[in-house]
Design an enzyme around this catalytic site. Sequence first.
Site, PDB file in Angstrom:
ATOM      1  N   LYS A  62       0.009  10.035   1.715  1.00 35.14           N
ATOM      2  CA  LYS A  62       0.181  11.248   2.531  1.00 35.14           C
ATOM      3  C   LYS A  62       1.497  11.179   3.317  1.00 35.14           C
ATOM      4  O   LYS A  62       1.802  10.136   3.915  1.00 35.14           O
ATOM      5  CB  LYS A  62      -0.976  11.390   3.522  1.00 35.14           C
ATOM      6  N   ASP A  81       0.844  -1.205   0.000  1.00 31.30           N
ATOM      7  CA  ASP A  81       0.000   0.000   0.000  1.00 31.30           C
ATOM      8  C   ASP A  81       0.879   1.254   0.000  1.00 31.30           C
ATOM      9  O   ASP A  81       1.836   1.340   0.772  1.00 31.30           O
ATOM     10  CB  ASP A  81      -0.905   0.007   1.243  1.00 31.30           C
TER      11      ASP A  81
END
Length: 214
Positions: free
Chosen positions: A121, A117
């Site tokens: 951010k 993943d």
Amino acid sequence: MRLRNVPGSRDTIAESQFTIKNETECKGKWNEIFGNDNPIFIEVGMGKGQFIMTLAQQNPDINYVGIEKYSSVLVRAIEKQEELNLPNLYFIRMEAEYIADVFATEEVSGIYLNFSDPWPKDRHAKRRLTSVQFLERYEQILKKEGHVIFKTDNRDLFDFSLEQVEEAEHWKLLNHTFDLHHSEYVEGNVMTEYETRFVEKGNAICRMEIMQEF
Ligand code: SAM
């Protein structure tokens, strides 16, 4: 990854002979669990397990442990393993952050990270499986000569990972490519579910191999 709740997945996991339920009690005892002294390789974030199941079939003299945090995904791997019945493959449903509670020093011979993943951010960078924080966890369990092999189609995550290897105190880059499927490293490459999908879309796959440095 789009996650659907799969009804009954927690029960399937709890009942399966191929899932480890008391993982912290296994620390230092994995060879007993497998019943042999063969090396142990792990995949962190294995998803539905296509990659690790293929490796387990190809290499009966290597033990494999697949780690996945979501039941709804892991259950698909268990269903397949119930059919294949591979004696050299177990699964753990867990958050990989706690991996050093599950494997002892140098208990693991190699670590695979596939299409991890991206956590785009900045404030979530520590959660990326190739962050310095995760490399420190891998140091605690990986044999000195063991490799971490990472594949992704996400160039930003790959560039970040190259930087993290540089930044981490005890790691060195052995090799890397920005286009695995047009490189020498494609020989013997085992495809993951995500890789199959991304290659069909024409995305270039990045791959790196790293190890500890002393
Ligand atoms: N490796 C598979 C592949 O290449 O087809 C699945 C890739 S999918 C994008 C990433 C998987 O890693 C997801 O199933 C996710 O739940 C799992 N994952 C991500 N972070 C994790 C963590 N910290 N601990 C355990 N599993 C994690």
